[in-house]
Design an enzyme around this catalytic site. Structure first.
Site, mmCIF file in Angstrom:
data_model
loop_
_atom_site.group_PDB
_atom_site.id
_atom_site.type_symbol
_atom_site.label_atom_id
_atom_site.label_comp_id
_atom_site.label_asym_id
_atom_site.label_seq_id
_atom_site.Cartn_x
_atom_site.Cartn_y
_atom_site.Cartn_z
ATOM 1 N N SER A 1 -6.221 -118.660 -84.293
ATOM 2 C CA SER A 1 -7.315 -119.483 -84.805
ATOM 3 C C SER A 1 -6.968 -120.955 -84.700
ATOM 4 C CB SER A 1 -7.623 -119.146 -86.272
ATOM 5 O OG SER A 1 -6.797 -119.876 -87.155
ATOM 6 N N LEU B 1 -2.432 -118.764 -87.253
ATOM 7 C CA LEU B 1 -3.376 -119.741 -87.762
ATOM 8 C C LEU B 1 -2.858 -121.120 -87.359
ATOM 9 C CD1 LEU B 1 -3.784 -118.340 -91.407
ATOM 10 C CD2 LEU B 1 -4.995 -117.625 -89.330
ATOM 11 N N CYS B 2 -3.684 -121.911 -86.748
ATOM 12 C CA CYS B 2 -3.315 -123.269 -86.358
ATOM 13 C C CYS B 2 -2.042 -123.264 -85.514
ATOM 14 C CB CYS B 2 -3.174 -124.154 -87.597
ATOM 15 S SG CYS B 2 -3.168 -125.923 -87.221
ATOM 16 N N THR B 3 -0.980 -123.994 -85.950
ATOM 17 C CA THR B 3 0.210 -124.138 -85.110
ATOM 18 C C THR B 3 1.056 -122.878 -85.052
ATOM 19 O OG1 THR B 3 1.500 -125.030 -86.956
ATOM 20 C CG2 THR B 3 0.325 -126.615 -85.542
ATOM 21 N N GLY B 4 0.705 -121.848 -85.818
ATOM 22 C CA GLY B 4 1.406 -120.575 -85.687
ATOM 23 C C GLY B 4 1.348 -120.020 -84.280
#
Length: 331
Positions: free
Chosen positions: A165, A113-116
């Site tokens: 995402s 998710l995002c910066t993951g």
């Protein structure tokens, strides 16, 4: 139907702990997978928080497993990485990289998710795959990992065993997509209703409107799109929808493209496939009637469009998500 174990990697910044933004994506995943809904699906997911406990200065976060808890999970989610990884070019912690590689090797579904996405990329799990992150960070992701096919426009990507995402509410869209994949469209739709969010924003929808228009009560797309979802079984044309929206077909096409990242016809197809999913799960309608009720037409058309969009045939989908009790008869 199988929910399985969802393990969330918690990697706080050693200097400042877990930031409030990192807590946001983390809390979205916890809210979807960590709160049981036995009336929707029983058993629900088993949630694990894996990694280091953190202190934001405002909240304390306790984990119940170390990073080794990722390895035997069914789904591994990395909500974020420390800001220093993205902004200052620091390396993703080696222990996280090792745990992610081990989890992927054991067959876990890997999700960021995002910066993951920076963590999945550092582990080599995004090489040669489409991936995304919040549009503010995709340039850094692409520069640091040129072997990753970075798409900065979409809400999320689904590459089968690896999903990514964008940030903020796009993370919730991907979490609901995972529920839809695991437990079916009906469960995902009911859960979305409880969360008071759209039941299905497809991953290809744009992260943001490229050319925002001034708000106006008389040209909103909402009413006409709601009307369209209530009349999917009817033959719908772009011209008719544009007329109901009080726009020219060209303007209507542009507005759909700007706000949904797709064409009006593709948007209709997505809604019809979603309706077919619900009918296959909740009724015993023959496939031919599912095609009629969803607006996909003949059984052959239904099979073609459904299989292309969902990755499995209508009959295969029905078998996977058949309710345990006697199905209701569709009308």
């Amino acid at each position: 139907m199988n929910a399985g174990v969802v393990a969330i990697a918690v990697v706080p910044d050693r200097r400042i702990g877990t930031s409030l933004w990192e807590l946001y994506e983390l809390s979205l995943a916890c809210g979807v997978f960590g709160i049981p809904h036995p009336d929707l699906a029983d058993p629900w997911y088993e949630l694990r928080l894996c990694g280091d406990s953190g202190d934001t200065g405002v909240f304390s976060l306790r984990t119940d497993h170390g990073l080794e808890g990722l390895v035997d999970a069914d789904t591994v989610i990395v909500p974020s990485v420390p800001d220093a990884v993205v902004e200052d070019g620091e390396e993703v912690p080696a222990e996280l990289v090792g745990a992610l590689r081990a989890a992927a090797a054991s067959g876990a579904r890997m999700v960021s998710l995002c910066t993951g996405a920076f963590a999945l990329a550092a582990a080599g799990l995004l090489d040669g795959r489409r991936a995304t992150a919040h549009w503010q960070h995709t340039a850094q992701l692409a520069a640091r990992h040129p072997e990753v096919i970075v798409d900065d426009s979409v809400l999320y990507t689904d590459e089968g065993s690896v999903l990514t995402s964008a940030g903020a509410t796009a993370a919730l869209d991907l979490c609901l997509h995972l529920v839809r994949t695991d437990l079916g469209a009906t469960v995902a739709g009911q859960l979305a209703r409880r969360l008071v969010v759209p039941a299905h924003r497809p991953g290809g929808q744009a992260q943001f409107i490229e050319a925002p228009l001034p708000p106006s009560d008389d040209d909103s797309l909402g009413p006409v799109l709601q009307w369209a979802t209530e009349h999917l079984s009817e033959p719908l044309t772009v011209e008719e929808l544009a007329r109901r929206a009080r726009m020219s077909p060209r303007t209507f096409h542009r507005r759909i493209r700007e706000e949904y990242g797709t064409t009006p016809l593709q948007w209709l197809l997505q809604q019809r496939v979603a309706r077919a999913q619900t009918l296959l799960e909740s009724t015993d309608l023959p496939v031919e009637h599912v095609g009629d009720h969803s607006g996909l037409g003949s059984a052959a058309n239904l099979r073609r469009h459904f299989t292309r969009a969902v990755g499995v045939s209508p009959s295969g989908y029905r078998q996977a998500f058949r309710p345990s009790g006697p199905p209701s008869r569709g009308r």
